[in-house]
Design a protein around this motif. Structure first.
Motif, PDB file in Angstrom:
ATOM      1  N   ARG A  45     -12.678   5.878   1.050  1.00 39.61           N
ATOM      2  CA  ARG A  45     -13.695   4.947   0.559  1.00 39.61           C
ATOM      3  C   ARG A  45     -13.087   3.574   0.270  1.00 39.61           C
ATOM      4  O   ARG A  45     -13.812   2.607   0.076  1.00 39.61           O
ATOM      5  N   HIS A  46     -11.778   3.499   0.207  1.00 39.44           N
ATOM      6  CA  HIS A  46     -11.082   2.258  -0.112  1.00 39.44           C
ATOM      7  C   HIS A  46     -10.695   1.540   1.180  1.00 39.44           C
ATOM      8  O   HIS A  46     -10.631   2.135   2.250  1.00 39.44           O
ATOM      9  N   ASP A  47     -10.407   0.247   1.063  1.00 39.34           N
ATOM     10  CA  ASP A  47     -10.002  -0.529   2.237  1.00 39.34           C
ATOM     11  C   ASP A  47      -8.579  -0.217   2.665  1.00 39.34           C
ATOM     12  O   ASP A  47      -8.218  -0.417   3.826  1.00 39.34           O
ATOM     13  N   GLY A  48      -7.764   0.241   1.756  1.00 41.04           N
ATOM     14  CA  GLY A  48      -6.376   0.589   2.054  1.00 41.04           C
ATOM     15  C   GLY A  48      -5.812   1.461   0.952  1.00 41.04           C
ATOM     16  O   GLY A  48      -6.354   1.506  -0.160  1.00 41.04           O
ATOM     17  N   ILE A  49      -4.723   2.147   1.260  1.00 39.38           N
ATOM     18  CA  ILE A  49      -4.109   3.071   0.314  1.00 39.38           C
ATOM     19  C   ILE A  49      -2.628   2.740   0.219  1.00 39.38           C
ATOM     20  O   ILE A  49      -1.973   2.517   1.244  1.00 39.38           O
ATOM     21  N   ILE A  50      -2.110   2.725  -1.013  1.00 37.56           N
ATOM     22  CA  ILE A  50      -0.677   2.574  -1.258  1.00 37.56           C
ATOM     23  C   ILE A  50      -0.206   3.832  -1.964  1.00 37.56           C
ATOM     24  O   ILE A  50      -0.773   4.233  -2.985  1.00 37.56           O
ATOM     25  N   ILE A  51       0.823   4.473  -1.420  1.00 40.66           N
ATOM     26  CA  ILE A  51       1.431   5.638  -2.068  1.00 40.66           C
ATOM     27  C   ILE A  51       2.746   5.161  -2.681  1.00 40.66           C
ATOM     28  O   ILE A  51       3.627   4.679  -1.968  1.00 40.66           O
ATOM     29  N   SER A  52       2.865   5.284  -3.997  1.00 43.01           N
ATOM     30  CA  SER A  52       4.022   4.752  -4.710  1.00 43.01           C
ATOM     31  C   SER A  52       5.274   5.593  -4.480  1.00 43.01           C
ATOM     32  O   SER A  52       5.224   6.664  -3.877  1.00 43.01           O
ATOM     33  N   ARG A  78      -7.666   5.071   6.826  1.00 33.62           N
ATOM     34  CA  ARG A  78      -7.558   3.675   6.408  1.00 33.62           C
ATOM     35  C   ARG A  78      -6.103   3.214   6.505  1.00 33.62           C
ATOM     36  O   ARG A  78      -5.193   4.036   6.578  1.00 33.62           O
ATOM     37  N   PRO A  79      -5.863   1.905   6.448  1.00 34.93           N
ATOM     38  CA  PRO A  79      -4.474   1.419   6.423  1.00 34.93           C
ATOM     39  C   PRO A  79      -3.717   2.043   5.254  1.00 34.93           C
ATOM     40  O   PRO A  79      -4.254   2.178   4.146  1.00 34.93           O
ATOM     41  N   LEU A  80      -2.481   2.415   5.511  1.00 35.08           N
ATOM     42  CA  LEU A  80      -1.692   3.184   4.555  1.00 35.08           C
ATOM     43  C   LEU A  80      -0.301   2.575   4.423  1.00 35.08           C
ATOM     44  O   LEU A  80       0.363   2.320   5.433  1.00 35.08           O
ATOM     45  N   LEU A  81       0.141   2.346   3.189  1.00 32.70           N
ATOM     46  CA  LEU A  81       1.478   1.834   2.908  1.00 32.70           C
ATOM     47  C   LEU A  81       2.168   2.805   1.980  1.00 32.70           C
ATOM     48  O   LEU A  81       1.621   3.173   0.936  1.00 32.70           O
ATOM     49  N   GLY A  82       3.357   3.235   2.343  1.00 26.47           N
ATOM     50  CA  GLY A  82       4.157   4.094   1.484  1.00 26.47           C
ATOM     51  C   GLY A  82       5.368   3.339   0.986  1.00 26.47           C
ATOM     52  O   GLY A  82       6.024   2.639   1.748  1.00 26.47           O
ATOM     53  N   ILE A  83       5.652   3.476  -0.288  1.00 24.63           N
ATOM     54  CA  ILE A  83       6.816   2.850  -0.896  1.00 24.63           C
ATOM     55  C   ILE A  83       7.761   3.960  -1.332  1.00 24.63           C
ATOM     56  O   ILE A  83       7.369   4.853  -2.080  1.00 24.63           O
ATOM     57  N   CYS A  84       8.973   3.932  -0.852  1.00 23.45           N
ATOM     58  CA  CYS A  84      10.010   4.899  -1.198  1.00 23.45           C
ATOM     59  C   CYS A  84       9.539   6.339  -0.926  1.00 23.45           C
ATOM     60  O   CYS A  84       9.425   6.739   0.213  1.00 23.45           O
TER      61      CYS A  84
END
Length: 133
Positions: A45-52, A78-84
């Motif tokens: 439902r969100h425009d993008g997702i960030i996984i910390s 959706r666009p997905l960004l993973g950090i560490c």
């Protein structure tokens, strides 16, 4: 003007509040969900997702059960960004084997090899602070 609505999946990182702050500074709205609730959080439902990031590594012996916790990644459209840890999780869910590299701390220089809309506005070389164990 449409502001992006970002979902932050909090995996227990001390820097999740910093991610939230950066979203706000960028003009985004956001919701934060704990990792345990990510499977039922309606992430698409969100425009993008960030996984910390988080306090675990996929190179540790518990990595098989840890990979199962991130099964929700398989359903994200959706666009997905993973950090560490989040970055490791994305790779593992797509079949990558994670390993623990050498400890790196201090300033690193990033040099862009090509231009892409994702890096629009960035210099071709810039310094970042690295703190990765």
């Amino acid at each position: 003007m449409h502001y992006l609505d970002i979902c932050i999946v909090d995996c227990g990182s001390k820097t999740t509040t910093g991610i939230s702050r950066l979203c706000t500074q960028a003009g985004c709205t956001y919701q934060t969900f704990p990792l345990a609730d990510a499977g039922s959080a309606h992430l698409n439902r969100h425009d993008g997702i960030i996984i910390s990031g988080g306090p675990h590594y996929f190179s540790e012996p518990v990595s098989h059960s840890l990979a199962d916790v991130f099964a929700f990644i398989d359903t994200i459209t959706r666009p997905l960004l993973g950090i560490c840890l989040g970055h490791q999780a994305i790779g593992v869910r797509f079949g990558v084997k994670a390993f623990r590299g050498t400890r790196r701390q201090g300033q690193e220089t990033i040099r862009l090899r090509s231009r892409h809309p994702l890096v629009a506005g960035l210099e071709t070389a810039f310094a970042v602070q690295e703190d990765h164990c």
